[in-house]
Write a protein that holds these residues in place. Structure first.
Motif, PDB file in Angstrom:
ATOM      1  N   UNK A   1      26.429  19.209  11.986  1.00 25.84           N
ATOM      2  CA  UNK A   1      27.779  19.736  12.128  1.00 25.84           C
ATOM      3  C   UNK A   1      27.821  21.248  12.158  1.00 25.84           C
ATOM      4  N   UNK A   2      28.997  21.773  12.498  1.00 28.82           N
ATOM      5  CA  UNK A   2      29.259  23.216  12.505  1.00 28.82           C
ATOM      6  C   UNK A   2      30.422  23.483  11.565  1.00 28.82           C
ATOM      7  N   UNK A   3      30.319  24.577  10.805  1.00 28.11           N
ATOM      8  CA  UNK A   3      31.291  24.862   9.756  1.00 28.11           C
ATOM      9  C   UNK A   3      31.677  26.333   9.784  1.00 28.11           C
ATOM     10  N   UNK A   4      32.871  26.628   9.286  1.00 30.66           N
ATOM     11  CA  UNK A   4      33.367  27.999   9.239  1.00 30.66           C
ATOM     12  C   UNK A   4      32.762  28.795   8.085  1.00 30.66           C
ATOM     13  N   UNK A   5      32.413  28.107   6.981  1.00 31.53           N
ATOM     14  CA  UNK A   5      31.858  28.801   5.821  1.00 31.53           C
ATOM     15  C   UNK A   5      30.578  28.120   5.358  1.00 31.53           C
ATOM     16  N   UNK A   6      29.773  28.859   4.634  1.00 27.07           N
ATOM     17  CA  UNK A   6      28.552  28.302   4.055  1.00 27.07           C
ATOM     18  C   UNK A   6      28.901  27.238   3.027  1.00 27.07           C
ATOM     19  N   UNK A   7      29.966  27.456   2.287  1.00 24.23           N
ATOM     20  CA  UNK A   7      30.388  26.486   1.272  1.00 24.23           C
ATOM     21  C   UNK A   7      30.719  25.130   1.898  1.00 24.23           C
ATOM     22  N   UNK A   8      31.386  25.142   3.060  1.00 22.63           N
ATOM     23  CA  UNK A   8      31.691  23.890   3.755  1.00 22.63           C
ATOM     24  C   UNK A   8      30.410  23.186   4.197  1.00 22.63           C
ATOM     25  N   UNK A   9      29.460  23.945   4.727  1.00 24.14           N
ATOM     26  CA  UNK A   9      28.192  23.370   5.176  1.00 24.14           C
ATOM     27  C   UNK A   9      27.428  22.766   3.997  1.00 24.14           C
ATOM     28  N   UNK A  10      27.397  23.475   2.873  1.00 16.81           N
ATOM     29  CA  UNK A  10      26.690  22.966   1.693  1.00 16.81           C
ATOM     30  C   UNK A  10      27.382  21.733   1.117  1.00 16.81           C
ATOM     31  N   UNK A  11      28.699  21.711   1.131  1.00 15.34           N
ATOM     32  CA  UNK A  11      29.439  20.550   0.637  1.00 15.34           C
ATOM     33  C   UNK A  11      29.132  19.323   1.493  1.00 15.34           C
ATOM     34  N   UNK A  12      29.093  19.505   2.806  1.00  7.31           N
ATOM     35  CA  UNK A  12      28.767  18.394   3.703  1.00  7.31           C
ATOM     36  C   UNK A  12      27.327  17.938   3.494  1.00  7.31           C
ATOM     37  N   UNK A  13      26.420  18.887   3.303  1.00  2.00           N
ATOM     38  CA  UNK A  13      25.026  18.547   3.032  1.00  2.00           C
ATOM     39  C   UNK A  13      24.915  17.693   1.769  1.00  2.00           C
TER      40      UNK A  13
END
Length: 68
Positions: A16-28
């Motif tokens: 996926x692609x995310x606007x923030x690092x926090x969103x990417x880490x939460x999805x991970x």
């Protein structure tokens, strides 16, 4: 933009692609909790240039966030 990838046995799969690092880490974390066959007891994080690597305890798998 933060692009999340799952790497296993040298093959890279975009998650996926995310606007923030926090969103990417939460999805991970959601993916680790719901799709991994192992229980992750730790996560090691290190950065190299425009990539952040996440070792979550799997022998041949890891997550990478590519920072644009």
């Amino acid at each position: 933009m933060y692009k999340l990838y799952f790497i296993i046995n040298g093959k890279r799969e975009k998650q996926g692609e995310f606007q923030t690092l926090e969103e990417a880490e939460k999805h991970m974390m959601l993916l680790i909790d719901t799709k991994s066959r192992i229980k992750s007891w730790y996560i090691r994080k290190h950065q190299n240039d425009h990539h952040i690597f996440y070792d979550y305890g799997a022998h041949d798998a890891k997550y990478v966030v590519e920072v644009d």
